[in-house]
Design a protein around this motif. Sequence first.
Motif, mmCIF file in Angstrom:
data_model
loop_
_atom_site.group_PDB
_atom_site.id
_atom_site.type_symbol
_atom_site.label_atom_id
_atom_site.label_comp_id
_atom_site.label_asym_id
_atom_site.label_seq_id
_atom_site.Cartn_x
_atom_site.Cartn_y
_atom_site.Cartn_z
ATOM 1 N N VAL A 1 -61.750 -45.330 14.304
ATOM 2 C CA VAL A 1 -62.145 -46.124 13.141
ATOM 3 C C VAL A 1 -62.623 -45.133 12.080
ATOM 4 C CG1 VAL A 1 -63.606 -47.998 12.282
ATOM 5 C CG2 VAL A 1 -62.805 -48.034 14.655
ATOM 6 N N GLY B 1 -62.056 -51.595 13.734
ATOM 7 C CA GLY B 1 -61.582 -51.278 12.390
ATOM 8 C C GLY B 1 -60.245 -51.931 12.140
ATOM 9 N N CYS C 1 -66.604 -50.243 8.883
ATOM 10 C CA CYS C 1 -65.380 -50.966 8.585
ATOM 11 C C CYS C 1 -65.579 -52.479 8.647
ATOM 12 C CB CYS C 1 -64.260 -50.526 9.534
ATOM 13 S SG CYS C 1 -62.609 -51.045 8.982
#
Length: 575
Positions: free
Chosen positions: A54, A87, A124
Motif C-alpha cells: 500500500v 489500499g 489510503c
Amino acid sequence: MTDETSNLRSRVWFDRTDTAGFFHRTHLKSQGHLKEMFEGRPVIGIANSASQLVPCNSHLTELAEWVSRGVLEAGGFPLVFPTMSIGDSLMRPSGMMFRNLMSMELEELIRANPIDGVVLLTGCDNTAPAYAMGAASVDVPAIIVHAGPMMSGNFRGRTVGSGTDIYKLYDSSRSGRLPSDAFAESEFGMSRSVGTCNTMGTASTMGLVLEAMGLSLLGTAGIPAVDARKKSSAQRAGRRIVDLVRSGTKISAIATRKAFENAIRVNAAIGGGTNTTVHLLALAGRFGVELTIDDIETNSRPINLMANIMPNGDFLMEDFFNAGGLPALMKSMGELLHLDAMTVSGQTIGDTVRDAEIFDPRVIATPDSPFKKEPALAVLKGNLAPNGAIIKATAASPHLLKHTGKAVVFESIEDMDARIDSPDLEVDAGSVLVLKNIGPTSYPGAPELGNIKVPKKLLDQNVFDVLRLSDGRMSGTAFGTVILQVTPETAIGGPIALVENGDLIEFDLSERRLTLHVSEEELARRRANWRPSTIVAERGFRRLFVEHVLQADQGLDFDFLRGASGSDPSQRRPY
C-alpha cells in the motif's frame, strides 16, 4: 497511583501480582522496557497500517517513531502494533471489500490488549474509515494521524494529479491524441513520492473530513507526506493522546451529531469524494449516532464549493495546504459550522481556527465568493433509486445536469469491457450508460468501476462526457457526470436490475430526481421474469461479506457491527 491512572484498562494486566501479571510484564521486559513503564503510565497503542503493498501508507512506520517520542515525553508507555493494510492501488477486487475486516481486526486488538488509548496511523482510501470504525466500536480515547498527500505530479512541464489525469491521459491515448509511449512515461511524473493521492480523492477527503470531526489535530491531515511538519504533527499527537487518556475523553465524546454535521458540510466545501457518504454512514452506525442519507443531502445542499482542487478544479493538495489548508477553509465557513464542537485538542472548532488565514484565494474561496455554486455531493431519489443515489455535481458537465436520454445497458463489467469500444455499439452523445452488477454483493466491495469509460466512438466525435450510472462506486479522483451507489443494487432486485436498452432515463440535479420512464405495468412484468445473477462467494471473508453487508444507504457496514461493544477488559484470564 493517581486518580488519573486508577481507571486505566492496562492496570487489569499489569497490577496483578500473580502468575498472570508476571507473564504480562516479563514478556514486555524482554524488549528492554523498564519496570517504571508498568507503574501507572497510560499504555498507548500505536496502530500502524504501513505496508509496501500500500504505497500510500509505506512511510507510516517512521511516523510511528515520532508518535512514540511524543507519548514518552508526556509520560505514557508507547507500544506500536501492526494491522492489515488496505489500499486501492493494488488490491482486488477493491480495498473497500476489506474495510470492515480491518475495522474488526483493530477493534479486537484494542479490546484484547492492555491499551488505554490509541493513535491511528492511516492513509489510503479505506484505511482511515476502517480505523475510525474499529476505534468507535471499542470506544477508547483515540486520535488519527493521517499519512498526508504525495508531492504534486508533473509531466512534461505541466501539473498532473493522481487519478484525475490518468483518466484524461488514457482517453487521449485511446483516441490517438497522445502516443502510447508518452502515456507510459507519465507514470513516474504522476506519483513522485510516498503519500496518498495528491488530488481531492477519497484518501485526502477522509483525512480532512475526520479532522473536521475533531478526530485529528486541526491542520495536520493535509500536511504533505514528505513535509517535515508531518513528523512534528505526529509527535504532537503522541503527546496529546496521553492527555486524552488521563482526562478519560473517549472517541465517542468527540464524534457527536454536531461533529458529523460538520464533517458533511466540510466535505461539500472541499469537493470531497462520493465515497465519503458510505464511510460517514457506517461510522455513525458504530457510534449509534442517527444519520441517514437524507442528512447527507440536507447538510450538503446549502454549502458551495470552496476548494479549487482536482478533480473539481485546477490545484492539488500541496497547494491547498500552502494556501492555509483546512483551518483556513473552516474559519471562512464560520457559522455554517458548529463552532462549539469539541476536538481532540481539548478546544472547540471555533477556538482552533480563530487565527487561521487564507493565503491564496485562487485555491481556497469564501462562502460569499465560492469557486462553484454547488455542493460536492447531491443525493438523488426516484423510482430508479428509491433508497438513494449519489452524484459529485462539482465534477460533472453542466450541460448534463438536467438530461433525459435512452439507456445503453451493460449487464456486467465483463459485458462493458467487451462492447464499450465496439464500432457497432448503438450510442450517441445523449445516451445514458447503465452498468449493472457492480454493487456490494454482486461484485463484493462495490469496486470503483462506476466511472464507465466513454465509448471510443464518442471520443472520436470529441464527446468526452455522457451521463453514466451504476450501483457501484468510483474513485474520489475521478470526474464526469456519473451517478453512483444506486440503491437497492441490481443483485437484490433493485429497480436498476429492470432497466433495458432504449428505456428513457431522466436526471434532474436541481430537483434531485432520477426517474426511469417505464410504466408500472411493464416494470411488474419485467420483475416477474427477473432472476438474480449467481454470486460466487463460497468461503472465507468474501462469503461473510456477501451474507452480511448492508446497502450503500447504510454505509456498506455489516449488519452485526452496528453499535459499539465497549472496552471492558474483564475477559476470562489466560493463565
